[in-house]
Design a protein around this motif. Structure first.
Motif, PDB file in Angstrom:
ATOM      1  N   SER A  57       2.509   1.992  -3.209  1.00  0.00           N
ATOM      2  CA  SER A  57       1.549   2.717  -4.311  1.00  0.00           C
ATOM      3  C   SER A  57       1.172   3.969  -4.008  1.00  0.00           C
ATOM      4  CB  SER A  57       0.095   1.472  -4.307  1.00  0.00           C
ATOM      5  OG  SER A  57       0.531   0.466  -4.402  1.00  0.00           O
ATOM      6  N   ILE A 114       0.951  -1.242  -0.117  1.00  0.00           N
ATOM      7  CA  ILE A 114      -0.057  -0.045   0.068  1.00  0.00           C
ATOM      8  C   ILE A 114       0.751   1.337  -0.153  1.00  0.00           C
ATOM      9  CG2 ILE A 114      -1.517   1.339   1.231  1.00  0.00           C
ATOM     10  CD1 ILE A 114      -2.706  -1.348   2.278  1.00  0.00           C
ATOM     11  N   TRP A 160      -0.310  -3.240  -5.673  1.00  0.00           N
ATOM     12  CA  TRP A 160      -1.347  -3.611  -4.738  1.00  0.00           C
ATOM     13  C   TRP A 160      -2.525  -3.967  -5.322  1.00  0.00           C
ATOM     14  CZ3 TRP A 160      -4.077   0.982  -1.922  1.00  0.00           C
ATOM     15  CH2 TRP A 160      -4.840   0.350  -0.908  1.00  0.00           C
ATOM     16  N   GLY A 211      -5.085   1.880  -5.420  1.00  0.00           N
ATOM     17  CA  GLY A 211      -4.582   2.751  -4.972  1.00  0.00           C
ATOM     18  C   GLY A 211      -4.153   3.723  -5.802  1.00  0.00           C
ATOM     19  N   ASN A 249      -6.663  -5.310  -5.047  1.00  0.00           N
ATOM     20  CA  ASN A 249      -7.861  -5.657  -3.909  1.00  0.00           C
ATOM     21  C   ASN A 249      -8.540  -7.126  -4.075  1.00  0.00           C
ATOM     22  OD1 ASN A 249      -9.649  -5.508  -6.303  1.00  0.00           O
ATOM     23  ND2 ASN A 249     -10.235  -3.258  -5.993  1.00  0.00           N
TER      24      ASN A 249
END
Length: 216
Positions: free
Chosen positions: A15, A12, A36, A45, A38
């Motif tokens: 990103s 995260i 990154w 991101g 989901n």
């Protein structure tokens, strides 16, 4: 055009660094690996990002100017568990040739070769080097600054290469010292002075209307 190449290590924070650089207007294109994602396997991101396949992302860009230039940008992650790292790259190269476009590839090669600054050469590096040489692709890496850095290891495994015509327009290639929040450092370079790729014109005698040619 300002280009950045980075392996985000699915982080995260890494990103967020890229998003910040974009928002500050200091970047035109990012070639990222291991983003990154989901739960739906979508890139998270980063705005306006699309995955083309599991390990390869491509974007076909027409650069406007006195001469419009067609450039295929590719970001590739070459998994270390595959003996031959060139399979997906071959498909990308063949596509660029069909489109008569220039090609720029930024990749986490997971391969060692002294040609791009690694401390040694391994079998994957030999295979990838042979692929680049046989297809007249130019390696843009220079120096020996490691692109992959951990507490126990430093190595050059991230490389940038391009077709010959566009490689002449790439300047300021370097491994950045900025904090990437990843175990891979950012690679930065600029592109300027792009011109339309030139392809030789070929005449096929079989297509000639010889009766019309010989008529007075």
């Amino acid at each position: 055009m300002a280009i950045l190449q980075a392996n985000l290590h699915h982080a995260i924070a890494a990103s967020a660094v890229i998003e910040k650089i974009f928002s500050e207007g200091g970047l035109d294109i990012a070639l990222i690996q291991e983003p990154w994602i989901n739960a739906d396997s979508m890139v998270a991101g980063l705005n306006n990002a699309e995955l083309c396949s599991e390990d390869t992302v491509t974007a076909y860009v027409e650069v406007k100017g006195p001469n419009r230039s067609k450039v295929l940008f590719c970001s590739a992650y070459l998994p270390g568990d595959k003996q031959d790292p060139t399979e997906e790259l071959t498909n990308v190269l063949e596509y660029s040739r069909r489109q008569k476009s220039e090609l720029i590839v930024g990749c986490d090669a997971n391969a060692h070769h002294t040609i791009w600054g690694s401390s040694d050469t391994n079998m994957r590096g030999e295979l990838l080097s042979d692929f680049l040489l046989s297809n007249c692709l130019q390696v843009l890496n220079n120096g020996h600054t490691p692109t992959f850095v951990t507490k126990t290891r430093q190595e050059v495994i991230d490389i940038t290469f391009a077709t010959e015509n566009v490689s002449k327009c790439i300047t300021k290639w370097h491994v950045s010292s900025e904090n990437s929040m990843s175990d891979h450092r950012h690679i930065r370079f600029d592109i300027s002075g792009l011109v339309e790729a030139q392809y030789p014109r070929v005449r096929n005698p079989k297509d000639t209307s010889w009766d019309m040619y010989m008529s007075p």
